[in-house]
Design an enzyme around this catalytic site. Structure first.
Site, PDB file in Angstrom:
ATOM      1  N   SER A 218       5.999   7.113 -16.569  1.00  0.00           N
ATOM      2  CA  SER A 218       4.998   7.951 -17.220  1.00  0.00           C
ATOM      3  C   SER A 218       4.670   9.153 -16.327  1.00  0.00           C
ATOM      4  CB  SER A 218       3.761   7.105 -17.537  1.00  0.00           C
ATOM      5  OG  SER A 218       2.941   7.740 -18.475  1.00  0.00           O
ATOM      6  N   ASP A 244      10.029   5.914 -19.753  1.00  0.00           N
ATOM      7  CA  ASP A 244       9.221   6.045 -20.957  1.00  0.00           C
ATOM      8  C   ASP A 244       8.250   7.219 -20.948  1.00  0.00           C
ATOM      9  OD1 ASP A 244       9.094   4.813 -23.539  1.00  0.00           O
ATOM     10  OD2 ASP A 244       7.011   4.323 -23.116  1.00  0.00           O
ATOM     11  N   HIS A 377       5.215   0.320 -23.478  1.00  0.00           N
ATOM     12  CA  HIS A 377       5.220   1.494 -22.600  1.00  0.00           C
ATOM     13  C   HIS A 377       5.537   1.119 -21.155  1.00  0.00           C
ATOM     14  CE1 HIS A 377       4.279   5.369 -20.962  1.00  0.00           C
ATOM     15  NE2 HIS A 377       3.141   4.996 -20.425  1.00  0.00           N
TER      16      HIS A 377
END
Length: 419
Positions: A218, A244, A377
């Site tokens: 992220s 992700d 996620h």
């Protein structure tokens, strides 16, 4: 019924075993498991979030894959509630890393103590340098660190707590060291990562930085990409992996981040309950990883604790206060990812996250793409073993130490004997 029949029936009933009535719905068993309470199961409308916009939205931070609704009572305290949760106790970090580092540095405007976890490489093995997402900590890569050592026994892992996260401490000189005045710009976070790598080299007495695979989840993906494209680590970088997050979906998700953060519990009465919330909300789908990483996200908040309610555990990182930096984290990410030197790996939980630039780059074969539709996620936590296997193969393909180059023509001419 005759007297003889009644006597026969009583004799038969007396010989039967006694069966107590069914327990009421709110009574938990002796072990505190399988209780029926107000913590209702979440709707499975996202089908593991393999292509949901909710999971894409969490690419803007590391807060989860589902936006819990206050009406779902995800953290209600039901009747007959037990503060313990069997099987959800925290797990110690030193089962996954060999040591922790406290690296001190002073600058004109601040003093820092970087905190990081490390398992050093051996026998010229690679060093996987990991950077977590916003609101997370270095322990989000703990289970991955264990699995990568199984796949590559000589590999090492260095996982830092970014400033404002975990146990990294920043003191702003001339002002009170609060989260609100932290500099969380991409440039600062990228410099921090470089400093941690170089200071770790000194701390571990390495003659040079080992071959590095940068891994970022992220926000961390944006940080490792920024460091890779800068070239400040030179030839030490063998490749980099982004987990992700892509520019397009991350920027789109920023519009709804504040409303999502408003749905999270502000505190938890116990650490096991915080772990349970993360697993029940499917923020982290791997309970073992949650037991390692979640405790590092919280701090004991004495201001909220009372005599009656023993403790209150609040978030270490005020994500809402980081909003001024959100856009700067992700703007230009796709171009930098494609332009930086070294092997490139993108791990996603769904192909819907690909933006135009990355889609074109994928068709041109500029990077490796791996999709884990069964993960949320937190790919590296939900699917730690698979993530480690993919990254181990990625390292092998980019390991220059195993590459034997043919001799240069000049060297051949110099070595040719004169007639």
């Amino acid at each position: 019924m005759s007297d003889l029949q009644r006597s026969f029936a009583k004799a038969k009933l007396a010989g039967l075993p006694f069966e107590p009535p069914l327990p009421p719905m709110h009574v938990e068993d002796d072990e505190g498991e399988d209780e029926v309470d107000d913590l209702k199961p979440l709707p499975d409308s996202t089908q593991d979030d393999d292509s949901s916009s909710a999971s894409s939205a969490s690419s803007a931070s590391s807060t989860g894959t589902i936006r819990p609704s206050p009406s779902k009572h995800l953290f209600a305290r039901p009747k007959g509630f037990s503060t313990g949760r069997k099987g959800l106790e925290p797990l110690p970090w030193n089962d996954y890393f060999t040591r922790e580092l406290y690296l001190n540095v002073s600058r004109p405007t601040e003093r820092l103590t970087y905190h990081a976890y490390i398992t050093p490489p051996t026998a010229k093995g690679p060093l996987f340098v990991t950077h977590h997402g916003a609101g997370s900590s270095g322990l989000s890569f703990a289970l991955f660190a264990l699995e990568i050592r199984k796949a590559l026994p000589n590999a090492g892992v260095l996982s830092l707590d970014a400033r404002g996260h975990g146990e990294t401490v920043v003191e702003r000189l001339g002002s009170q060291p609060t989260t609100n005045n932290l500099d969380l710009s991409l440039e600062t976070l990228s410099q921090d990562l470089l400093d941690v790598i170089l200071m770790t080299q000194l701390e571990m007495a390495w003659s040079e930085v080992p071959g590095v695979i940068l891994v970022g989840h992220s926000l961390g993906g944006a940080v490792v990409t920024d460091l890779a494209v800068s070239g400040r680590l030179g030839n030490a970088v063998l490749g980099y992996a982004v987990l992700d997050v892509v520019e397009g979906s991350a920027i789109d998700a920023l519009q709804s981040m504040q409303s999502y953060l408003a749905t999270r519990p502000t505190s938890f009465p116990t650490i096991p309950l915080a772990i349970e919330w993360h697993t029940r909300s499917r923020t982290i789908r791997n309970a073992t990883s949650a037991r390692i990483s979640v405790p590092s996200l919280l701090r004991l908040d004495l201001s909220r604790s009372s005599v009656e309610d023993a403790k209150s555990w609040a978030w270490r990182t005020d994500l809402a206060a980081t909003q001024p930096f959100w856009e700067g984290w992700f703007v230009g990410l796709s171009k930098k990812f494609l332009d930086a030197k070294g092997g490139k790996l993108l791990l996603l939980a769904g192909t819907d996250r690909l933006d135009k630039d990355l889609m074109i780059g994928q068709m041109q074969g500029k990077y490796q793409l791996q999709v884990f539709p069964e993960a949320g996620h937190f790919i590296h936590e939900d699917q730690a073993e698979k993530t480690a296997m993919v990254l181990a193969d990625f390292y092998r393909r980019n390991d220059r130490s195993a590459l034997v180059l043919p001799p240069k023509m000049d060297d051949l001419l110099k070595a040719k004997p004169v007639a």
